[in-house]
Design a protein around this motif. Structure first.
Motif, PDB file in Angstrom:
ATOM      1  N   LEU A 118      40.530  14.584 -15.034  1.00  0.00           N
ATOM      2  CA  LEU A 118      42.521  13.885 -14.420  1.00  0.00           C
ATOM      3  C   LEU A 118      42.100  12.745 -15.161  1.00  0.00           C
ATOM      4  N   VAL A 119      43.166  12.993 -16.089  1.00  0.00           N
ATOM      5  CA  VAL A 119      44.142  11.681 -16.452  1.00  0.00           C
ATOM      6  C   VAL A 119      45.269  11.710 -16.992  1.00  0.00           C
ATOM      7  N   TYR A 120      45.636  10.268 -16.279  1.00  0.00           N
ATOM      8  CA  TYR A 120      46.847   9.307 -16.215  1.00  0.00           C
ATOM      9  C   TYR A 120      47.392   8.290 -16.789  1.00  0.00           C
ATOM     10  N   ILE A 121      48.438   8.174 -16.523  1.00  0.00           N
ATOM     11  CA  ILE A 121      49.140   6.939 -16.667  1.00  0.00           C
ATOM     12  C   ILE A 121      50.265   6.630 -16.007  1.00  0.00           C
ATOM     13  N   GLN A 122      49.961   5.305 -15.560  1.00  0.00           N
ATOM     14  CA  GLN A 122      50.695   4.620 -14.656  1.00  0.00           C
ATOM     15  C   GLN A 122      51.611   3.543 -14.798  1.00  0.00           C
ATOM     16  N   GLU A 123      52.721   2.980 -14.305  1.00  0.00           N
ATOM     17  CA  GLU A 123      53.639   2.049 -14.520  1.00  0.00           C
ATOM     18  C   GLU A 123      53.993   1.594 -13.139  1.00  0.00           C
ATOM     19  N   VAL A 167      50.347  12.697 -16.205  1.00  0.00           N
ATOM     20  CA  VAL A 167      49.181  13.343 -15.381  1.00  0.00           C
ATOM     21  C   VAL A 167      48.404  14.554 -15.742  1.00  0.00           C
ATOM     22  N   ALA A 168      47.322  14.705 -16.942  1.00  0.00           N
ATOM     23  CA  ALA A 168      46.541  16.079 -17.591  1.00  0.00           C
ATOM     24  C   ALA A 168      45.821  16.244 -16.849  1.00  0.00           C
ATOM     25  N   GLY A 169      45.386  17.715 -17.187  1.00  0.00           N
ATOM     26  CA  GLY A 169      43.542  17.778 -16.254  1.00  0.00           C
ATOM     27  C   GLY A 169      43.410  18.800 -17.837  1.00  0.00           C
ATOM     28  N   PHE A 170      41.892  18.496 -18.090  1.00  0.00           N
ATOM     29  CA  PHE A 170      41.451  19.392 -18.893  1.00  0.00           C
ATOM     30  C   PHE A 170      40.298  19.322 -19.261  1.00  0.00           C
ATOM     31  N   ARG A 171      39.579  20.224 -19.561  1.00  0.00           N
ATOM     32  CA  ARG A 171      37.912  20.683 -19.580  1.00  0.00           C
ATOM     33  C   ARG A 171      38.068  21.034 -21.538  1.00  0.00           C
ATOM     34  N   VAL A 172      36.431  20.934 -21.722  1.00  0.00           N
ATOM     35  CA  VAL A 172      35.523  21.457 -23.170  1.00  0.00           C
ATOM     36  C   VAL A 172      34.938  21.906 -22.841  1.00  0.00           C
ATOM     37  N   GLY A 173      35.526  23.267 -23.655  1.00  0.00           N
ATOM     38  CA  GLY A 173      34.378  25.327 -23.535  1.00  0.00           C
ATOM     39  C   GLY A 173      34.280  25.014 -24.594  1.00  0.00           C
ATOM     40  N   GLU A 174      33.228  26.474 -24.874  1.00  0.00           N
ATOM     41  CA  GLU A 174      33.258  26.667 -26.111  1.00  0.00           C
ATOM     42  C   GLU A 174      33.035  28.724 -25.806  1.00  0.00           C
TER      43      GLU A 174
END
Length: 156
Positions: free
Chosen positions: A45-50, A57-64
């Motif tokens: 989970l990544v985010y930008i805060q003011e 907010v963005a949620g992501f994963r790496v896969g194959e």
């Protein structure tokens, strides 16, 4: 406009009001444990805060997989309604694209609900193309049921 990876319980919990815009079915008291559970499968989970708090907010994963090779999949990408069209979503998407490249990914993917027309225009404006339709069927899990035949054993 810095992007932060949510690591601590405080950081993850601070992302909930934004994520609720996209995932209203997740109760606040479930959010932290669900994120932690998904982290075991590679979710981040990544985010930008003011100064007023978390705004995007963005949620992501790496896969194959066979279809895409190595890929970065965006599970969630959302900005608070009052902060849209200020570059937050574009900043997160650019960061995710850079992360995909750093992770050796060949592609970046996301699914978007068919009703989210504004989001679709945003993704296309940011260089993404609509590549497929996603089909779904809901299944009521039955833990008592077992597969009727075992998976074949691997030789070698």
């Amino acid at each position: 406009m810095n992007i932060h990876i949510a690591i601590t319980e405080t950081e993850i919990t601070a992302c909930y009001p934004v994520m609720r815009e996209l995932r209203p079915h997740i109760a606040e008291e479930q959010f932290f444990s669900r994120v932690r559970g998904q982290e075991r499968a590679g979710y981040r989970l990544v985010y930008i805060q003011e100064p007023t708090g978390v705004v995007a907010v963005a949620g992501f994963r790496v896969g194959e997989n066979l279809a895409w090779g190595r890929f970065l999949y965006i599970d969630d990408l959302v900005t608070l309604p009052g902060h849209r069209s200020k570059g937050y979503g574009a900043k997160l998407l650019a960061w995710l694209k850079g992360k995909a490249a750093m992770e050796g990914c060949e592609q970046m993917h996301l699914d978007s609900g068919i009703q989210r027309k504004e989001a679709h225009r945003f993704y296309e404006r940011e260089g993404m193309t609509m590549a497929s339709l996603h089909f779904v069927e809901k299944i009521a899990p039955d833990k008592a049921l077992q597969p009727t035949s075992p998976l074949p054993r691997r030789r070698g």
